[in-house]
Design an enzyme around this catalytic site. Structure first.
Site, short mmCIF file in Angstrom:
data_model
loop_
_atom_site.label_atom_id
_atom_site.label_comp_id
_atom_site.label_asym_id
_atom_site.label_seq_id
_atom_site.Cartn_x
_atom_site.Cartn_y
_atom_site.Cartn_z
N ASN A 135 0.88 -1.17 0.00
CA ASN A 135 0.00 0.00 0.00
C ASN A 135 0.91 1.22 0.00
O ASN A 135 1.31 1.72 1.05
CB ASN A 135 -0.91 -0.01 1.23
CG ASN A 135 -1.88 1.17 1.26
OD1 ASN A 135 -1.79 2.08 0.44
ND2 ASN A 135 -2.79 1.16 2.20
N LYS A 151 3.05 1.21 3.42
CA LYS A 151 2.64 0.15 4.32
C LYS A 151 2.69 -1.16 3.54
O LYS A 151 2.31 -1.21 2.37
CB LYS A 151 1.23 0.40 4.84
CG LYS A 151 1.09 1.69 5.64
CD LYS A 151 -0.34 1.93 6.08
CE LYS A 151 -0.47 3.25 6.84
NZ LYS A 151 -1.87 3.53 7.24
N ARG A 184 -2.28 -1.98 -3.79
CA ARG A 184 -3.33 -0.97 -3.78
C ARG A 184 -3.07 -0.01 -4.94
O ARG A 184 -1.99 0.55 -5.07
CB ARG A 184 -3.31 -0.21 -2.47
CG ARG A 184 -4.32 0.93 -2.44
CD ARG A 184 -3.80 2.09 -1.62
NE ARG A 184 -4.70 3.23 -1.65
CZ ARG A 184 -4.34 4.46 -1.29
NH1 ARG A 184 -3.10 4.69 -0.90
NH2 ARG A 184 -5.20 5.45 -1.34
N HIS A 228 -10.31 5.72 -1.37
CA HIS A 228 -10.29 5.01 -0.09
C HIS A 228 -11.33 3.88 -0.08
O HIS A 228 -11.80 3.46 0.99
CB HIS A 228 -10.56 5.95 1.09
CG HIS A 228 -9.44 6.89 1.40
ND1 HIS A 228 -9.66 8.16 1.90
CD2 HIS A 228 -8.10 6.76 1.27
CE1 HIS A 228 -8.50 8.77 2.07
NE2 HIS A 228 -7.54 7.95 1.69
N ASN A 250 -3.60 11.28 6.53
CA ASN A 250 -3.01 12.32 5.69
C ASN A 250 -3.91 12.62 4.50
O ASN A 250 -4.04 13.75 4.05
CB ASN A 250 -1.61 11.91 5.22
CG ASN A 250 -0.88 13.05 4.55
OD1 ASN A 250 -0.64 14.08 5.15
ND2 ASN A 250 -0.54 12.87 3.29
N GLY A 251 -4.54 11.56 3.97
CA GLY A 251 -5.66 11.71 3.06
C GLY A 251 -6.93 11.46 3.86
O GLY A 251 -6.93 10.66 4.80
N ARG A 266 -3.57 18.51 1.14
CA ARG A 266 -4.55 18.77 0.10
C ARG A 266 -5.68 19.65 0.64
O ARG A 266 -6.08 19.52 1.79
CB ARG A 266 -5.11 17.45 -0.44
CG ARG A 266 -4.19 16.76 -1.41
CD ARG A 266 -4.66 15.35 -1.72
NE ARG A 266 -4.09 14.37 -0.80
CZ ARG A 266 -4.51 13.12 -0.68
NH1 ARG A 266 -5.52 12.69 -1.43
NH2 ARG A 266 -3.93 12.30 0.16
N GLY A 283 -5.44 7.16 10.64
CA GLY A 283 -4.59 7.55 11.75
C GLY A 283 -5.20 8.56 12.69
O GLY A 283 -5.10 8.43 13.92
N GLY A 288 -8.61 9.43 12.77
CA GLY A 288 -9.88 8.89 13.26
C GLY A 288 -9.70 7.87 14.35
O GLY A 288 -10.52 7.78 15.28
N GLU A 289 -8.64 7.08 14.28
CA GLU A 289 -8.39 6.04 15.27
C GLU A 289 -7.78 6.58 16.55
O GLU A 289 -8.06 6.07 17.65
CB GLU A 289 -7.45 4.98 14.68
CG GLU A 289 -8.02 4.22 13.50
CD GLU A 289 -6.92 3.52 12.69
OE1 GLU A 289 -5.81 3.36 13.23
OE2 GLU A 289 -7.18 3.15 11.53
N GLU A 316 -6.85 -2.03 5.12
CA GLU A 316 -6.81 -2.07 3.66
C GLU A 316 -5.98 -3.23 3.15
O GLU A 316 -6.34 -3.90 2.17
CB GLU A 316 -6.25 -0.74 3.14
CG GLU A 316 -7.17 0.45 3.38
CD GLU A 316 -6.49 1.77 3.08
OE1 GLU A 316 -6.89 2.41 2.10
OE2 GLU A 316 -5.56 2.15 3.81
#
Length: 604
Positions: free
Chosen positions: A7, A14, A89, A177, A208-209, A238, A327, A329-330, A384
């Site tokens: 990914n 990753k 990915r 995503h 980051n996205g 972005r 990252g 959200g968690e 993912e």
């Protein structure tokens, strides 16, 4: 089967190794996990995990290319070998890649052509592919596309109101995503204990996205990202949503070229532009120290997410759960709180203590809503790579379906009536008169007819199909829905919650009932035929229609396995007209992988 998954993102790499057993329902276990991120000053942070061993530190890799090149040595050092296939990915698959694909020379050329749509992501994805091909030239390389999950979005969600020539050139919304949103929606449904195709979920991927996705009854209905991964939420570098008039303004006022503006929107905007850092951890630290620009960045970030949650709840006509992943959200309890505060009016309310104490080990998906809240709030790690490994294994394991003939039946408008509806329309104690038998065993067309009335017009002499059902269902084409003046949703048969009401007229009376749908295309198939072709109830496949004048591939076609079923595909009259289909037409399954079932433990 052992699958290595890459990914490669715009600012991180990753990778993981997964062992999968045979069969569609086999467990997938991760045996190695690695990552490189935070590239700066000629080095980056790394982390490797396998079994009870966990190692982290700094590595001398200045950029993504160097990190990708280091992966073979890392795997060798950790004793990871025996790779059977490599999954990648791929951010942008355009309108054609609706399922995983083998990455041969022709496919890679098609993906390369999509680079202008994802200039930060597709090059990094392709770099990982080419490196993997050089290191493992004899292993199959397969791509799983971020955009594929969103190809179920209706035209009203994907179409920009721009000149036709622009749309014909490919200007449309895609969404990204998708692999993450698909996994977390299904994981949330598993946590709730209901099939995902019975729930209305908003998946919020914040890293980051960043993007939000409306998952309506198991399918992506809308996503905040658009033609490119630039649209929507504020991100690390972005901008997210910007008035397109900014291009003309900046050209006139600052003399900037299109390329300069576009580059700045991708790489110099978002949190980095607002607060001087693209890392939310840094921004939160600066805000806590009194930095007003960092404080604005956090408020803007949360506001944009909250606005999309409200919009998507309205678009779906309700909301069962919001799922945070990625990252930020968690890991950021304060950001989850900022986003959710103010949504109490829709039944969404956090429990402060649960929000502060989130633990995500072993694929946990804790619920953090307050007691009595109507909307669940769930946090879970995105997986993912796990999802990619599953889909790669399925593609490798499935039997080829090239040339499998599929009879195609055109289903004109019709109704399925309940016993109560029959009595209201035809009189107390009335029984429908079976007429022509249908090819599906036990089904028939009644001799009676009804009319369907909407605010704009009526459909006369609409067929009634038997036997009776528990709930009345009215199936029309998209064109029929405009003739009625009602926005009928595309639904699988039986998915009637939240469907619009319509009036039915019979010789003895009229009724107002919900249940008006545009039936999603599907294939009836017997268990024997399904097993022979590696298909499962609830899978989605592609069917290619060829004819003397035109050809068409129908994507996202539902497999419905039923004992004694006659194998045939059902489409409506609009779809038949688009493909130039007449009576007794045939199609064939497109080779590749069927999408995973829409419910964990649901139709399967």
């Amino acid at each position: 089967m052992r699958v290595l998954v890459f990914n490669a993102g715009s600012s991180s790499l990753k990778f993981g190794v997964f062992d999968t057993g045979p069969g569609a329902d086999a467990e997938t276990v991760q045996c190695f996990k690695g990552s490189f991120e935070r590239f700066r000053d000629g080095q980056c942070s790394y982390r490797y995990c396998a079994a009870a061993r966990d190692e982290a530190g700094e590595a001398p890799h200045p950029d993504l290319s160097a990190a990708i090149a280091a992966v073979p040595d890392v795997l060798a050092e950790w004793g990871i070998d025996g790779i059977d296939a490599i999954g990648h990915r791929i951010a942008h698959g355009g309108p054609d890649f609706s399922a995983p694909a083998r990455l041969d020379a022709e496919t890679l050329e098609r993906i390369e052509a999509l680079t202008p749509l994802a200039p930060l992501h597709n090059p990094a994805n392709l770099e990982a592919v080419h490196m993997a091909i050089n290191v493992w030239p004899d292993l199959p390389q397969l791509g799983v596309f971020d955009t594929a999950y969103h190809l179920t979005n209706p035209a009203r969600a994907t179409t920009y109101a721009v000149p036709r020539a622009w749309r014909d050139a490919g200007l449309r919304r895609y969404g990204f995503h998708g692999t993450s949103h698909k996994y977390v929606a299904e994981r949330a449904a598993q946590e709730i204990g209901q099939p995902v195709n019975s729930l209305k979920i908003i998946s919020v991927h914040l890293g980051n996205g960043a993007s939000a996705c409306a998952v309506n009854l198991g399918q992506s209905m809308d996503s905040s990202m658009g033609l490119t991964p630039l649209e929507g939420l504020v991100m690390g570098t972005r901008s997210g949503d910007v008035d397109p008039g900014a291009f003309g303004f900046l050209s006139r006022q600052l003399g900037l070229s299109i390329e300069e503006i576009e580059t700045a929107l991708y790489t110099e905007s978002g949190l980095k532009a607002l607060a001087g850092s693209s890392d939310m951890r840094d921004v939160e630290d600066r805000a806590a120290a009194g930095d007003s620009e960092a404080q604005l960045a956090i408020n803007l970030y949360a506001y944009r997410v909250r606005k999309y949650i409200g919009a998507y709840a309205a678009a779906m006509g309700g909301l069962d759960a919001v799922v945070f992943t990625g990252g930020i959200g968690e890991n950021s309890a304060s950001m989850r709180r900022r986003i959710c505060d103010g949504l109490e009016f829709m039944g969404l309310r956090l429990d402060h203590d649960l929000n502060q104490a989130v633990q995500l080990e072993n694929r946990a998906a804790p619920q953090i809503q307050a007691y009595g809240a109507k909307v669940r709030v769930i946090v879970t790690e995105t997986a993912e790579q796990l999802q990619i490994a599953r889909e790669v294994a399925r593609l490798m394991a499935r039997a080829e379906t090239v040339g499998m003939p599929i009879p195609v039946a055109v289903s004109a408008r019709h109704v399925h009536l309940s016993a109560e509806a029959v009595e209201a329309l035809f009189g107390k104690g009335y029984e429908l008169t079976p007429g022509k038998p249908l090819r599906q065993p036990g089904n028939w067309a009644a001799q009676e007819r009804v009319s369907v009335e909407g605010p704009k017009g009526s459909l006369e002499r609409v067929a009634i199909l038997g036997p009776l059902r528990k709930k009345t269902q009215i199936e029309v084409s998209r064109t029929d829905s405009f003739a009625l003046g009602i926005d009928a949703p595309v639904r699988d048969s039986g998915q009637l919650d939240g469907t619009p009401r319509v009036r039915l007229h019979g010789p003895a009376g009229s009724i107002d009932t919900d249940g008006l749908i545009v039936a999603a295309r599907h294939i009836h198939i017997s268990p024997e035929d399904a097993r022979a072709r590696g298909l499962n109830d609830g899978d989605y496949v592609e069917v290619r229609i060829t004819g003397p004048e035109r050809g068409l591939t129908f994507t996202h076609t539902l497999i419905r396995v039923q004992p004694g079923a006659f194998t045939e595909m059902h489409i409506d009259t609009d779809e038949a007209n688009a493909a130039g289909i007449q009576a007794d037409s045939e199609g064939e399954l497109v080779p590749g992988v069927a999408a995973e079932a829409v419910a964990l433990g649901g139709r399967r």
